[in-house]
Design an enzyme around this catalytic site. Structure first.
Site, mmCIF file in Angstrom:
data_model
loop_
_atom_site.group_PDB
_atom_site.id
_atom_site.type_symbol
_atom_site.label_atom_id
_atom_site.label_comp_id
_atom_site.label_asym_id
_atom_site.label_seq_id
_atom_site.Cartn_x
_atom_site.Cartn_y
_atom_site.Cartn_z
ATOM 1 N N TRP A 1 -19.451 22.158 -25.238
ATOM 2 C CA TRP A 1 -19.077 23.555 -24.993
ATOM 3 C C TRP A 1 -19.677 24.464 -26.066
ATOM 4 C CZ3 TRP A 1 -16.284 27.135 -27.889
ATOM 5 C CH2 TRP A 1 -15.917 28.304 -27.221
ATOM 6 N N HIS A 2 -19.763 23.931 -27.303
ATOM 7 C CA HIS A 2 -20.291 24.762 -28.385
ATOM 8 C C HIS A 2 -21.800 24.950 -28.291
ATOM 9 C CE1 HIS A 2 -16.335 24.018 -30.221
ATOM 10 N NE2 HIS A 2 -16.578 25.102 -30.937
ATOM 11 N N GLY A 3 -22.498 24.018 -27.672
ATOM 12 C CA GLY A 3 -23.932 24.205 -27.570
ATOM 13 C C GLY A 3 -24.623 23.038 -26.899
ATOM 14 N N PHE B 1 -22.400 30.945 -28.972
ATOM 15 C CA PHE B 1 -21.732 29.985 -28.100
ATOM 16 C C PHE B 1 -21.308 30.641 -26.806
ATOM 17 C CE2 PHE B 1 -20.548 28.326 -32.456
ATOM 18 C CZ PHE B 1 -21.669 27.546 -32.513
#
Length: 489
Positions: free
Chosen positions: A322-324, A489
């Site tokens: 989800w962060h990257g 993000f």
């Protein structure tokens, strides 16, 4: 548009407050929605249409869910919502990552690579897709009613304080506030306090430390002495907390000026004594979301132990992604998942028998070393950086002292004190935040009384916050280094 940019501070926000409080109450959500769209389009322009398309599609799906009674049809609608929202993320955030890994496999077996144009990553897409999924799932579960007013629903998704970098607001936490929200002097005053505190944290502490971290992480790892590598990591560890919590402070403060009360997003995570406690204190809105909409549907704690460990690994793998779209984030998430599993397997019981400083040291060590993967451009750099920290870079020296000028030394000390909650009384809601649980204040913000503190404390707080605001505004006017980490993000 940044909260800490001149156009936001000196034009957008004053004008919005003037218009918002001038129009009749029934028009205020419309004013906030228009302002939020301008705020977003200021940085994205064409890609605002992507967000508007998401809003319209999810609004229709919510209405369809409420109109349908047959379980199978309702499940199909939820599935459509998941495909729509995860599909948006897949196209804009993960397609390049997927294609590059696919091409690596093709190269290994002699197949020509696939060529695609890398799509632009719209600002805040990770946040507004999670908001949309929260809404549809809440309606499906019957936790909230479908929102029939398109303006109110669009405002839930696009409300500018939380649009770009959170906090992630679950629909059932705010649905009533979209319809009615009292504004008191205490709420508005505490909103100004939280904004100024976050503004100062960002401009006066996070940014100077971020400059040092960026400079050191940009150096070849082979040129780094252990001291310099550790200094870079310490600066980044402080920067990411100060920067992200500052954004949350400003978002919570801005929302209060319009009568909204967001849940807290941080509770001094570096004071945690285990990784389980860390995730009850760090990015609380993401933890709540992953628990409610992913971990519990996977079975939560009601399944056999091996399934719990598998579910934890799955949740933190996805948390990392989800962060990257990068293997560094996958490894970062798996490190956190691994230590959460180890704590359930007995490490937590073992730690509980050690002195508190050992528990703090363990948590800080795991969190900080994992930040190397979070910050590095790729796995190669992350491993080389860890080797430099262990003394396999440029060799031992005290060259890191050249990076510590008086400003950096002051920021390191003040940043450490801020991370340890010593400046918490700068805002009048500090007693309520002290007793928060899962981001929810206890008692609620409605019980806040400005006069509870002594006249001396109120006066000192006013002087300190105004001084912080002026110093931070001076940094804005000077055009100093001013990125927000979580924007990407």
């Amino acid at each position: 548009m940044l909260f800490s940019s001149p156009v936001f501070l000196f034009l957008f926000m004053p004008l919005l407050l003037l218009v918002y409080w001038s129009v009749p109450r029934p028009l205020r959500n419309s004013v906030l929605l228009v302002a939020s769209l301008v705020f977003y389009a200021w940085g994205e322009r064409f890609f605002a249409l992507v967000m508007l398309g998401s809003i319209f599609g999810n609004w229709l799906l919510g209405l369809a869910l409420e109109a349908l009674a047959e379980p199978r049809q309702r499940k199909l609608v939820v599935a459509a919502a998941v495909v729509l929202n995860i599909g948006l993320l897949a196209v804009f955030k993960y397609s390049e990552f997927l294609i590059s890994n696919l091409n690596a496999m093709f190269e290994a077996i002699g197949i020509a690579p696939v060529t695609v144009v890398s799509p632009h990553l719209p600002l805040g897409i990770s946040f507004f897709t999670f908001h949309a999924l929260s809404y549809v799932i809440d309606v499906y579960r019957g936790v909230a009613r479908a929102q029939r007013r398109p303006v109110d629903f669009a405002l839930y998704i696009a409300f500018f304080p939380q649009l770009i970098a959170g906090p992630i607001i679950r629909y059932h936490d705010i649905s009533e506030q979209l319809r009615r929200r009292p504004v008191t002097l205490e709420l508005a005053a505490s909103g100004v306090e939280r904004f100024l505190a976050g503004f100062g944290k960002k401009m006066l502490l996070a940014n100077p430390l971020g400059e040092v971290a960026d400079r050191i992480f940009a150096l070849p790892a082979a040129d780094l002495s252990p001291g310099t590598a550790w200094l870079g990591l310490i600066c980044y560890t402080l920067q990411i907390y100060l920067d992200f919590s500052a954004y949350s402070d400003m978002a919570i403060g801005l929302a209060r000026l319009f009568g909204f009360t967001f849940l807290e997003n941080f509770n001094y995570p570096y004071l945690a004594r285990s990784m389980q406690e860390f995730w009850r204190r760090w990015h609380i809105s993401l933890s709540n979301w992953l628990r409610d909409y992913l971990y519990i549907p996977l079975g939560g704690n009601r399944v056999p132990p091996w399934r719990i460990y598998f579910n934890l690994a799955t949740v933190f793998l996805l948390c990392g992604l989800w962060h990257g779209a990068n293997w560094t984030f996958v490894v970062w998430g798996l490190i956190h998942g691994l230590f959460l599993i180890l704590e359930r397997l007995g490490l937590a019981a073992l730690l509980a028998r050690t002195p508190r400083p050992v528990q703090h040291a363990y948590t800080l060590a795991v969190v900080s070393l994992a930040w190397v993967f979070f910050r590095a451009a790729d796995l190669t750099q992350a491993i080389a950086y860890l080797r430099a920290m262990a003394g396999f870079g440029a060799g031992w020296s005290v060259d890191f002292l050249s990076e510590i000028d008086p400003l950096v030394a002051i920021c390191l000390v003040l940043g450490g004190l801020a991370s340890a909650s010593l400046f918490s009384p700068l805002t009048s809601d500090w007693r309520l935040r002290r007793n928060q649980r899962e981001g929810r204040l206890d008692p609620g913000i409605g019980s806040l009384q400005l006069g509870r503190d002594s006249a001396l404390m109120l006066g000192a707080r006013l002087v300190v916050l105004l001084t912080i605001g002026l110093l931070a505004a001076g940094q804005v006017a000077a055009g100093t280094y001013n990125p927000f980490i979580y924007f990407r993000f």
